[in-house]
Design an enzyme around this catalytic site. Sequence first.
Site, PDB file in Angstrom:
ATOM      1  N   ASP A 174      -7.865  31.412 -93.291  1.00 54.29           N
ATOM      2  CA  ASP A 174      -7.496  32.740 -93.793  1.00 54.29           C
ATOM      3  C   ASP A 174      -8.410  33.228 -94.907  1.00 54.29           C
ATOM      4  O   ASP A 174      -8.529  34.426 -95.136  1.00 54.29           O
ATOM      5  CB  ASP A 174      -6.047  32.731 -94.283  1.00 54.29           C
ATOM      6  N   HIS A 185      -3.831  23.562 -97.141  1.00 50.09           N
ATOM      7  CA  HIS A 185      -3.114  23.693 -95.870  1.00 50.09           C
ATOM      8  C   HIS A 185      -2.077  22.592 -95.751  1.00 50.09           C
ATOM      9  O   HIS A 185      -2.335  21.466 -96.165  1.00 50.09           O
ATOM     10  CB  HIS A 185      -4.098  23.611 -94.696  1.00 50.09           C
TER      11      HIS A 185
HETATM   12  N1  CMC Z   1      -3.988  26.700-105.339  1.00 52.75           N
HETATM   13  C1  CMC Z   1      -3.708  25.870-106.377  1.00 52.75           C
HETATM   14  N2  CMC Z   1      -3.081  24.680-106.238  1.00 52.75           N
HETATM   15  C2  CMC Z   1      -2.702  24.319-105.000  1.00 52.75           C
HETATM   16  C3  CMC Z   1      -2.957  25.150-103.884  1.00 52.75           C
HETATM   17  C4  CMC Z   1      -3.633  26.376-104.090  1.00 52.75           C
HETATM   18  N3  CMC Z   1      -3.914  27.176-103.066  1.00 52.75           N
HETATM   19  N4  CMC Z   1      -2.464  24.545-102.773  1.00 52.75           N
HETATM   20  C5  CMC Z   1      -1.923  23.403-103.183  1.00 52.75           C
HETATM   21  N5  CMC Z   1      -2.082  23.251-104.516  1.00 52.75           N
HETATM   22  C6  CMC Z   1      -1.711  22.074-105.313  1.00 52.75           C
HETATM   23  C7  CMC Z   1      -0.232  21.927-105.498  1.00 52.75           C
HETATM   24  O1  CMC Z   1       0.209  22.593-106.633  1.00 52.75           O
HETATM   25  C8  CMC Z   1      -0.084  20.443-105.586  1.00 52.75           C
HETATM   26  O2  CMC Z   1      -0.491  20.024-106.863  1.00 52.75           O
HETATM   27  P1  CMC Z   1       0.131  18.667-107.555  1.00 52.75           P
HETATM   28  O3  CMC Z   1      -0.256  17.543-106.658  1.00 52.75           O
HETATM   29  O4  CMC Z   1      -0.507  18.604-108.899  1.00 52.75           O
HETATM   30  O5  CMC Z   1       1.623  18.890-107.612  1.00 52.75           O
HETATM   31  C9  CMC Z   1      -1.139  19.897-104.627  1.00 52.75           C
HETATM   32  O6  CMC Z   1      -2.141  20.936-104.577  1.00 52.75           O
HETATM   33  C10 CMC Z   1      -0.637  19.619-103.228  1.00 52.75           C
HETATM   34  O7  CMC Z   1      -0.094  20.795-102.669  1.00 52.75           O
HETATM   35  P2  CMC Z   1       1.254  20.867-101.825  1.00 52.75           P
HETATM   36  O8  CMC Z   1       2.205  21.696-102.591  1.00 52.75           O
HETATM   37  O9  CMC Z   1       1.666  19.501-101.399  1.00 52.75           O
HETATM   38  O10 CMC Z   1       0.727  21.615-100.563  1.00 52.75           O
HETATM   39  P3  CMC Z   1       1.681  22.253 -99.478  1.00 52.75           P
HETATM   40  O11 CMC Z   1       1.459  21.525 -98.207  1.00 52.75           O
HETATM   41  O12 CMC Z   1       3.069  22.397 -99.934  1.00 52.75           O
HETATM   42  O13 CMC Z   1       1.097  23.696 -99.390  1.00 52.75           O
HETATM   43  C11 CMC Z   1      -0.034  25.600 -98.695  1.00 52.75           C
HETATM   44  C12 CMC Z   1       0.196  24.114 -98.424  1.00 52.75           C
HETATM   45  C13 CMC Z   1      -0.955  26.165 -97.600  1.00 52.75           C
HETATM   46  C14 CMC Z   1       1.292  26.353 -98.652  1.00 52.75           C
HETATM   47  C15 CMC Z   1      -0.713  25.711-100.085  1.00 52.75           C
HETATM   48  O14 CMC Z   1      -1.922  25.009-100.098  1.00 52.75           O
HETATM   49  C16 CMC Z   1      -0.901  27.152-100.507  1.00 52.75           C
HETATM   50  O15 CMC Z   1       0.019  27.748-101.043  1.00 52.75           O
HETATM   51  N6  CMC Z   1      -2.122  27.736-100.252  1.00 52.75           N
HETATM   52  C17 CMC Z   1      -2.367  29.114-100.545  1.00 52.75           C
HETATM   53  C18 CMC Z   1      -1.774  29.997 -99.447  1.00 52.75           C
HETATM   54  C19 CMC Z   1      -2.587  29.971 -98.173  1.00 52.75           C
HETATM   55  O16 CMC Z   1      -3.803  30.098 -98.194  1.00 52.75           O
HETATM   56  N7  CMC Z   1      -1.901  29.832 -97.034  1.00 52.75           N
HETATM   57  C20 CMC Z   1      -2.541  29.860 -95.713  1.00 52.75           C
HETATM   58  C21 CMC Z   1      -2.489  28.550 -95.036  1.00 52.75           C
HETATM   59  S1  CMC Z   1      -3.345  28.584 -93.479  1.00 52.75           S
HETATM   60  C22 CMC Z   1      -2.222  29.394 -92.444  1.00 52.75           C
HETATM   61  C23 CMC Z   1      -2.211  28.921 -91.010  1.00 52.75           C
HETATM   62  O17 CMC Z   1      -2.684  27.846 -90.667  1.00 52.75           O
HETATM   63  O18 CMC Z   1      -1.641  29.645 -90.218  1.00 52.75           O
END
Ligand code: CMC
Length: 434
Positions: free
Chosen positions: A369, A311
Amino acid sequence: MADKTATLSFSDGTPEITFPILEGSLGPDVIDIRPLYNKTGKFTYDSGFLSTASCSSTITYIDGEKGELLYRGYAIDDLAHHCNFLEVCQLLIYGELPTREQHEKFNKLVLHHTMVHEQMHFFMRGFRRDAHPMAVLTGLMGAMSAFYPDSMNIHDPKQRERSAIRLISKMPTLVSMAYKYSIGEPFIYPDNSLSYAGNFLRMMFATPCEPYVVNQVIERAMDRILTLHADHEQNASTSTVRLCASSGTNPIAAIAAGVACLWGPAHGGANEACLMMLNEIQANGGVEKIGEYITKFKDKNSGVRLMGFGHRVYRNYDPRAKLMRETCHEVLAELGLQDDPLFKLAMTLERIALEDDYFVSRKLYPNVDFYSGIVQKAIGIPVPLFTAIFALARSIGWIAQLNEMIADPEYKIGRPRQRYVGEKLRKVKPLNER
Ligand code: CMC
């Protein structure tokens, strides 16, 4: 000048400027940069609002590090265990939890406005049967404002309140109509003797041919889904509603804009994406193949992530996920689905990911989710309708935030600035010279 200040200095000769720092009751302080342009002729640049507070708000507070979500100061866990969704609506809209008398009055008011104008049925028939429910809901919501000319003035608190009640009352009817239309079944009229969640379930799953008995475990689960999704401070759709309403458009039209924004997969569409991922793993070998998929999710070059994990704001755990997990187990047990292959797959995937160092070290936990998709699927809600149910819940947050904005003495039309990087002034050449 405030007790705390921040001073900005420039390397281009512009004189230094000092800004007041305003404190919130919780969370980070904010630097009040509003005089910046008038005093220096410069804007700030913050695409994506990574460091910009767009408003002051008293409604919802999130502490991503602690995994805390508060509605009007109450923890989501406390609310989910002790209040129903309509009490939460009253809390979000009026600022306080209702007394029993206030709640009974509100309940009656909401349940007596659940029918939509009969003309909406004809409007609905203009859609293709296979239209995405969010396309239908966006259209229906826009159309709703055409039915209530008595509530067009956003600056009149009475008219805003009327719109709020209509919205809370009619959203379940509209979402269930979108579903019934897609499967070619007749619309089911509301039954005001039922609870808010029970009435919605009946409009979704009853037919005119048989009596329908609301299952109390499922009713509680639906109520909880609504409570957990009711508000989440200044997310994309809420900010859209605020910006749209800031022009003075009517409240229902502003909500229609919120529905359109929520539709996006980066926002409301994540639980749909999570279910699609589970279906894909299931179709390609199920539990046996989890290891291969986990390797793919961890590989940045694969272009796929473990949906329902991680998240942007909750860096520890998502407090809504814990509650949804509880509900998920209750629902699967009630429906005897613990051994259903898809649900077994989801639970195994969750366990393996939670033991995997990649996810643990990055603090990637299941988000709301992950479980809400499983619960909705178990209840029998088709995957494309998930986001419409999210919209039904979030419409309460939207209306509370809209009301707060309009009543704020500092309210102005929202008008972001930009950093222009296009062509400088040039002359038009006549067509035959280009
Ligand atoms: N699967 C695999 N790796 C992940 C994931 C995941 N779901 N989420 C983050 N990572 C990794 C990412 O690649 C990064 O790795 P590294 O440090 O080696 O580069 C690290 O974890 C940190 O991630 P981030 O890119 O800084 O995280 P973000 O804040 O940009 O992304 C997110 C948050 C929710 C978009 C992401 O976790 C994701 O894509 N999750 C899957 C989609 C999902 O379930 N979304 C629903 C969120 S809840 C909706 C709501 O509250 O309304």
